[in-house]
Write a protein that holds these residues in place. Structure first.
Motif, PDB file in Angstrom:
ATOM      1  N   UNK A 304      -2.027   0.024  25.308  1.00 22.12           N
ATOM      2  CA  UNK A 304      -2.599   1.193  24.647  1.00 22.12           C
ATOM      3  C   UNK A 304      -3.410   0.817  23.419  1.00 22.12           C
ATOM      4  N   UNK A 305      -2.927  -0.142  22.630  1.00 22.69           N
ATOM      5  CA  UNK A 305      -3.638  -0.517  21.420  1.00 22.69           C
ATOM      6  C   UNK A 305      -5.008  -1.109  21.741  1.00 22.69           C
ATOM      7  N   UNK A 306      -5.091  -1.830  22.862  1.00 24.65           N
ATOM      8  CA  UNK A 306      -6.382  -2.377  23.277  1.00 24.65           C
ATOM      9  C   UNK A 306      -7.327  -1.252  23.682  1.00 24.65           C
ATOM     10  N   UNK A 307      -6.814  -0.242  24.361  1.00 23.47           N
ATOM     11  CA  UNK A 307      -7.663   0.900  24.723  1.00 23.47           C
ATOM     12  C   UNK A 307      -8.169   1.616  23.475  1.00 23.47           C
ATOM     13  N   UNK A 308      -7.300   1.743  22.484  1.00 24.54           N
ATOM     14  CA  UNK A 308      -7.718   2.375  21.229  1.00 24.54           C
ATOM     15  C   UNK A 308      -8.799   1.541  20.553  1.00 24.54           C
ATOM     16  N   UNK A 309      -8.633   0.224  20.564  1.00 25.36           N
ATOM     17  CA  UNK A 309      -9.639  -0.660  19.967  1.00 25.36           C
ATOM     18  C   UNK A 309     -10.991  -0.496  20.658  1.00 25.36           C
ATOM     19  N   UNK A 310     -10.978  -0.343  21.986  1.00 22.77           N
ATOM     20  CA  UNK A 310     -12.222  -0.146  22.728  1.00 22.77           C
ATOM     21  C   UNK A 310     -12.870   1.180  22.333  1.00 22.77           C
ATOM     22  N   UNK A 311     -12.092   2.234  22.264  1.00 24.91           N
ATOM     23  CA  UNK A 311     -12.642   3.533  21.876  1.00 24.91           C
ATOM     24  C   UNK A 311     -13.187   3.498  20.450  1.00 24.91           C
ATOM     25  N   UNK A 312     -12.472   2.869  19.547  1.00 27.28           N
ATOM     26  CA  UNK A 312     -12.941   2.801  18.163  1.00 27.28           C
ATOM     27  C   UNK A 312     -14.237   2.013  18.034  1.00 27.28           C
ATOM     28  N   UNK A 313     -14.432   1.050  18.927  1.00 29.58           N
ATOM     29  CA  UNK A 313     -15.630   0.217  18.841  1.00 29.58           C
ATOM     30  C   UNK A 313     -16.829   0.783  19.574  1.00 29.58           C
ATOM     31  N   UNK A 314     -16.613   1.830  20.360  1.00 34.05           N
ATOM     32  CA  UNK A 314     -17.706   2.420  21.133  1.00 34.05           C
ATOM     33  C   UNK A 314     -18.409   3.525  20.348  1.00 34.05           C
ATOM     34  N   UNK A 315     -19.562   3.920  20.855  1.00 38.68           N
ATOM     35  CA  UNK A 315     -20.349   4.986  20.226  1.00 38.68           C
ATOM     36  C   UNK A 315     -20.303   6.287  21.015  1.00 38.68           C
ATOM     37  N   UNK A 316     -20.320   6.175  22.348  1.00 43.37           N
ATOM     38  CA  UNK A 316     -20.428   7.349  23.214  1.00 43.37           C
ATOM     39  C   UNK A 316     -19.432   7.221  24.364  1.00 43.37           C
ATOM     40  N   UNK A 317     -18.734   8.319  24.663  1.00 47.70           N
ATOM     41  CA  UNK A 317     -17.809   8.386  25.796  1.00 47.70           C
ATOM     42  C   UNK A 317     -18.406   9.316  26.839  1.00 47.70           C
ATOM     43  N   UNK A 318     -18.359   8.894  28.108  1.00 48.66           N
ATOM     44  CA  UNK A 318     -18.967   9.687  29.185  1.00 48.66           C
ATOM     45  C   UNK A 318     -17.943   9.921  30.285  1.00 48.66           C
ATOM     46  N   UNK A 319     -17.791  11.188  30.691  1.00 52.21           N
ATOM     47  CA  UNK A 319     -16.876  11.550  31.763  1.00 52.21           C
ATOM     48  C   UNK A 319     -17.641  12.389  32.782  1.00 52.21           C
ATOM     49  N   UNK A 320     -18.075  11.783  33.909  1.00 48.79           N
ATOM     50  CA  UNK A 320     -18.943  12.474  34.864  1.00 48.79           C
ATOM     51  C   UNK A 320     -18.210  13.145  36.020  1.00 48.79           C
ATOM     52  N   UNK A 335     -10.745  12.161  19.600  1.00 49.02           N
ATOM     53  CA  UNK A 335      -9.917  11.889  18.424  1.00 49.02           C
ATOM     54  C   UNK A 335     -10.338  10.613  17.717  1.00 49.02           C
ATOM     55  N   UNK A 336     -10.882   9.664  18.477  1.00 47.97           N
ATOM     56  CA  UNK A 336     -11.357   8.403  17.882  1.00 47.97           C
ATOM     57  C   UNK A 336     -12.761   8.534  17.288  1.00 47.97           C
ATOM     58  N   UNK A 337     -13.344   9.726  17.385  1.00 48.58           N
ATOM     59  CA  UNK A 337     -14.627   9.969  16.738  1.00 48.58           C
ATOM     60  C   UNK A 337     -15.840   9.583  17.541  1.00 48.58           C
ATOM     61  N   UNK A 338     -15.725   9.539  18.878  1.00 44.81           N
ATOM     62  CA  UNK A 338     -16.886   9.230  19.703  1.00 44.81           C
ATOM     63  C   UNK A 338     -17.667  10.501  20.017  1.00 44.81           C
TER      64      UNK A 338
END
Length: 427
Positions: A304-320, A335-338
């Motif tokens: 889970x912590x690795x997934x959080x790190x990925x989200x924190x490091x990204x700019x945009x989240x896409x769910x198609x 919640x991670x601000x993307x």
């Protein structure tokens, strides 16, 4: 209060995350929880139903505790082989009960003939105050569980997860609507069913579930754990802009539409699309969309912590997606601000409405993304603003703490109603 929770431990999906987060939250608030789930060790054994509850090995519960991070104290092994493994950390107590099954898929489970017997014997011995089924989409949901709870005079609550597209714009969404039609007559026998949005509640009521027995309690996310923070992801990937998809790689998730749009958009050397997850379509898609296109396949990440790190490091989240319920991955990204882009299916469009994100037409995902991907690559200020709005939306409406408070109130109300009915019968 003692809650018997029937849910999923694997394979990984939103139901697993939901069960983990809610039971953890209940434990934190001093509840006793017994966790019943379909397990391979139960399926392979020939022991009698009586011995399932009495002879559970400490290793199974220890594994569950490590996977889910349950408890802040030590796991207390049973003093002898006749006791259940108990996690006892001051007021935190958990018992795990495995249920046998014949076959398990990502969504559906086929129980054995012995499953009903194990379930009944377990509830008789555990004596919970209330049973909460995070519905596992098995035959137990339809007949066995309501009948057992009625016989034992146990209140029964369900959380109904199947995704949907109300507008029935495709074959997949029609199949999901059929799932609602199949379940509705049986959910009418539950004391209450939790759904995630007004749209879902309307569907259930239209299909015959009494409206007083359907409540809306949206998914929630731990906004302290899932929050903006430092990450080395961009330096790790040698990228300036990171777009991310996190979820199953399956037909209903419509990932190929995103991949096609990315490839046609020619995003350049400094932008990457990270795909986190696995599923039946992963191998075939990787053959046509790879690192030469700026697409990074990370596979399933259990940490889970690795997934959080990925989200924190990204700019945009896409769910198609073509169908959804209320995506926990979407809420975690918000919640991670993307900045978040998601299709108007399930409750996801409702979550992003009024400026909290960009709502996509599920029938025009590729064409819309071909315009939006370059825009978000070139406008970091807009990305930042949308990310701030997304996080604020979670804080206002979709926190895990608020979710659990609503679940608690539901439990109290149901038990109080049972007491009133019991007094009425006596008098």
């Amino acid at each position: 209060m003692h809650i018997a929770w029937l849910g999923k431990k694997f394979p990984f999906c939103g139901n697993v995350t939901y069960s983990r987060e809610i039971t953890n939250g209940l434990l934190d608030r001093g509840y006793q929880v017994s966790f019943l789930h379909f397990a391979q060790e139960a399926a392979e054994s020939e022991r009698s139903a009586d011995s399932w509850l009495g002879n559970l090995g400490t290793g199974d519960w220890g594994l569950l505790a490590r996977e889910w991070g349950l408890g802040k104290g030590k796991i207390s092994p049973p003093s002898d082989k006749t006791q259940s493994p108990i996690l006892n950390t001051e007021s935190r107590m958990v018992c795990e009960v495995p249920l046998p099954y014949l076959k398990k898929w990502q969504i559906y489970t086929i129980p054995t003939f012995k499953s009903t017997q194990v379930l009944k014997k377990s509830l008789e011995r555990l004596k919970p105050d209330l049973v909460h089924a995070s519905l596992t989409l098995s035959l137990l949901d339809f007949f066995a569980l309501p009948e057992i709870c009625e016989e034992l005079n146990l209140p029964l609550v369900a959380t109904f997860h199947p995704p949907f597209d109300r507008k029935l714009r495709n074959l997949t969404s029609g199949t999901q609507h059929l799932m609602y039609q199949l379940y509705a007559p049986f959910l009418a026998n539950y004391d209450c069913t939790i759904v995630f949005s007004q749209i879902q509640r309307d569907i259930m009521v239209e299909l015959g579930v009494p409206k007083e027995r359907v409540v809306i309690i949206p998914n929630g996310v731990d906004s302290l754990k899932y929050s903006p923070g430092p990450s080395n992801l961009k330096s790790e990937l040698n990228a300036d802009r990171v777009f991310v998809y996190l979820g199953r790689i399956a037909m209903e998730k419509n990932v190929e539409a995103l991949l096609k749009a990315w490839k046609k958009s020619e995003m350049g050397d400094r932008s990457v699309l990270v795909i986190v997850g696995d599923g039946p379509m992963a191998a075939s898609l990787q053959m046509f969309y790879g690192q030469e296109d700026g697409i990074i396949w990370m596979g399933f990440i259990g940490d889970e912590q690795r997934r959080i790190e990925i989200l924190r490091g990204a700019d945009v989240f896409i769910l198609p997606s073509l169908v959804e319920g209320l995506s926990l991955s979407l809420l975690e990204a918000m919640a991670c601000g993307l900045a978040c882009l998601a299709t108007d299916v399930g409750a996801d469009g409702e979550v992003l409405a009024d400026g909290a994100g960009v709502v996509l037409n599920p029938q025009r995902v590729s064409s819309q993304l071909q315009t939006l991907l370059p825009f978000f690559r070139d406008h970091a200020d807009v990305t930042t603003l949308l990310g701030q709005k997304a996080r604020q939306r979670v804080i206002d409406r979709y926190t895990l703490s608020g979710n659990i408070s609503q679940v608690e109130k539901l439990y109290v109300d149901i038990l109080a109603q049972r007491q009133i009915e019991a007094k009425g019968l006596v008098s």
